[in-house]
Every structure is written in structure tokens, then in C-alpha cells.
Design a protein around this motif. Structure first.
Motif, short mmCIF file in Angstrom:
data_model
loop_
_atom_site.label_atom_id
_atom_site.label_comp_id
_atom_site.label_asym_id
_atom_site.label_seq_id
_atom_site.Cartn_x
_atom_site.Cartn_y
_atom_site.Cartn_z
N GLY A 22 32.37 -21.82 40.36
CA GLY A 22 32.05 -23.11 40.95
C GLY A 22 31.56 -22.99 42.38
N MET A 23 32.34 -23.55 43.31
CA MET A 23 31.91 -23.66 44.70
C MET A 23 31.59 -22.31 45.34
N VAL A 24 32.43 -21.32 45.13
CA VAL A 24 32.21 -20.01 45.75
C VAL A 24 30.93 -19.37 45.19
N ALA A 25 30.72 -19.51 43.89
CA ALA A 25 29.49 -18.97 43.29
C ALA A 25 28.27 -19.65 43.89
N GLU B 93 25.19 -17.96 46.06
CA GLU B 93 23.79 -18.20 45.70
C GLU B 93 23.02 -18.74 46.90
N ASP B 94 23.66 -19.61 47.66
CA ASP B 94 23.02 -20.22 48.82
C ASP B 94 22.68 -19.17 49.88
N VAL B 95 23.65 -18.35 50.24
CA VAL B 95 23.41 -17.38 51.32
C VAL B 95 22.51 -16.23 50.85
N SER B 96 22.60 -15.88 49.57
CA SER B 96 21.80 -14.73 49.09
C SER B 96 20.35 -15.09 48.85
N LYS C 196 27.86 -25.37 44.27
CA LYS C 196 28.28 -25.39 45.67
C LYS C 196 28.90 -26.72 46.08
N THR C 197 28.30 -27.82 45.67
CA THR C 197 28.75 -29.14 46.09
C THR C 197 29.26 -29.98 44.92
N GLY C 198 28.52 -29.96 43.83
CA GLY C 198 28.84 -30.85 42.72
C GLY C 198 30.15 -30.55 42.03
N ALA C 199 30.53 -29.27 41.94
CA ALA C 199 31.72 -28.90 41.17
C ALA C 199 32.98 -29.58 41.70
N ASN D 208 17.09 -23.18 50.88
CA ASN D 208 16.41 -23.88 49.80
C ASN D 208 17.01 -25.27 49.67
N THR D 209 16.17 -26.29 49.81
CA THR D 209 16.58 -27.68 49.69
C THR D 209 15.54 -28.45 48.89
#
Length: 294
Positions: A152-155, A159-162, A180-183, A246-247
């Protein structure tokens, strides 16, 4: 914000804050650690996640006892831990959060990391010790662990930083946002559904609402990062663009990002309609969609 949501917040935010104040006062046996943990928890915030849990319970016409309140508020501790770690120099390197200096700017990186660790553990402590039926407690602990952990969030954060500085497909960004946010937002809704004894059919509608609301929340945050001021955000604006994150606006532009936001809101609204058809007061959750107005 519509009248129903404002009324709901006025009733329950003071209760959430009171519980946080009372229980955090004895949460750590090391004074500096306790100060650092309380600093970020008491910095304010919308208390959106515990409010969503409570709203789901109320929508099922169930009473909110002290047990449900403690279990609902536990997610705020875990959310705050994620913010402390997210702001660290190794992550987003932010100086502001909720309109004040970030935890590591006040207490140092080492204590900030440990405060986040403490809040994460404390969230599960509060959840496990809330006097609920044991079967419900086990389900909540497991659901929160999945939502916050490596699926969930940690994954999502990894993904965000990588992928920072690399352009990714929109479908990959949607999956990133969901984790990251939705979970954690979906968990908050489902925690209320669980404590409110929702049926299997009702739970599907609650899950649909939570997923749609979670995606809308992150798209809205992406848009605000490019359009709002530091005073409005309570944190540094335009950091996503500067850091190459990425946004939605960066991938598809602001007009299309707003269309995607509206599509997610409509999906959430349809889930509320389905809840109404299944005997649940979906209007309470629907009121939360006014968060995205303006």
C-alpha cells in the motif's frame, strides 16, 4: 464545504482532538520523543481519515462509542507518521507542513525519524487495545497493515521516489496514487464499514467510494500544488514540478487533470447512490465530496 460536512466536523473534530491530546500525554516514556510525536499530531490538519471512518459508522446508523472513536483516531497517528517521514531530506525535503516548520526542522532528522516510528507503532497499539469485538479488531489491524505497508502506502512512496525525474504512463501514476495516498483513505472508509457491520454488498459500495475518493484527493492535491499559495496549502507549493515528480497536471495538463478529478468525484457520488439503494445513508459520505469544491 456544504452544511452537512461542516456540521459533522464541528461535532467530531473536537472529540478527535480531545482523544489525541489525552492519550498522547502518556504515550511515550521519553520526554523528547513524546514532544516530537505530539508536535506533528497537534499541528492541526483536517482529521479527514478518522472523520471518514466515523462517517461510515454513522451512515450505517450505528452508535459511536469510545471504542469506535479510539479505533477511528488510530489512523491519524499512522497518517502523521507518514507525513513526518515524507518531509525528510531523503524524501521530499520539505520545510513546511500544516503551516509550521516540519518535524525534522525542529527536532532534527534523527528524532523526527524516531517520532514517526513511534507513531506508527502507537497506531496499532491504539487499534489493538480499543475494546471492540476481537474479530473486528483483527480485521482492522490486518487492513491497516496492508494499506500502510509494502502493498500500500510504502509501495506507493517507493514508486514515487524511484520515478522522480522520469516520465511514467498515466496508468502507472494512477496505481502510484492508489497506493501512496488512496490506500489509507480507502482503509479509513472500510474501517467504519467494518465497525458498522456493513453487509458484503454494502462493503463493495464503501470500497468503491473509498477508492474513488482517494484518487480524487491526490489529483486535487496535484492541482493545488501548481495553483495554490503556501498559505493556502500550509506547505511549499510547486515542489512537484521543481523536483520532477509525476503528477496529473504534469502528465496531461491542468484542464485534463480537472476532468480526471471530476470523473473520480462522479464515481464516488455513484457509490454513494448505490449505498442509498442498499439501505445506507450515503448522503453523509457524499457530503465529503464538497472538500473538492473551489
Amino acid at each position: 464545504m456544504n452544511k452537512q460536512l461542516r456540521s459533522f466536523e464541528q461535532e467530531y473534530v473536537p472529540k478527535i482532538n480531545q482523544l489525541l491530546d489525552e492519550k498522547l500525554a502518556t504515550s511515550a516514556n521519553q520526554p523528547l520523543l513524546g514532544q516530537s510525536m505530539a508536535y506533528s499530531v497537534k499541528a492541526g490538519g483536517k482529521r479527514l481519515r478518522p472523520l471518514l471512518t466515523l462517517a461510515a459508522i454513522v451512515s450505517l446508523n450505528k452508535e459511536i462509542t469510545s471504542a469506535e472513536m479510539q479505533a477511528a483516531v488510530a489512523v491519524e497517528l499512522l497518517h502523521t507518521y507518514s507525513l513526518i517521514h515524507d518531509d525528510l531530506p531523503a524524501m521530499d525535503n520539505d520545510d513546511l507542513r500544516r503551516g509550521q516548520s516540519t518535524n525534522h526542522k525542529v527536532f532534527g532528522e534523527d528524532i523526527a525519524i524516531l517520532a514517526g516510528d513511534g507513531l506508527q507503532a502507537l497506531a496499532f497499539d491504539w487499534l489493538a487495545t480499543a475494546p471492540l469485538d476481537a474479530s473486528i479488531t483483527i480485521r482492522l489491524v490486518q487492513k491497516l497493515a496492508v494499506a500502510a505497508g509494502p502493498k500500500g502506502m510504502v509501495a506507493g512512496q517507493v514508486e514515487d521516489v524511484s520515478t522522480t525525474g522520469k516520465r511514467i504512463p498515466l496508468v502507472q501514476l494512477q496505481a502510484l496514487h492508489k497506493r501512496k495516498t488512496g490506500a489509507l483513505l480507502e482503509y479509513a472508509v472500510m474501517a467504519g464499514a467494518t465497525m458498522g457491520h456493513a453487509t458484503a454488498e454494502q462493503s463493495q459500495h464503501f470500497a468503491r467510494f473509498g477508492a474513488a475518493f482517494g484518487l480524487a484527493f491526490q489529483i486535487y492535491d496535484d492541482i493545488l500544488d501548481e495553483t495554490a499559495t503556501a498559505e493556502q496549502l500550509g506547505k511549499t507549493p510547486n515542489k512537484d514540478e521543481v523536483e520532477g515528480k509525476n503528477t496529473y497536471p504534469r502528465l496531461i495538463g491542468l484542464p485534463a487533470a480537472r476532468q480526471a478529478l471530476n470523473a473520480s468525484i462522479e464515481d464516488a457520488r455513484q457509490a454513494c447512490d448505490a449505498l442509498l439503494d442498499s439501505g445506507v445513508d450515503g448522503n453523509i459520505l457524499s457530503a465529503f465530496l464538497s472538500y473538492f469544491e473551489g
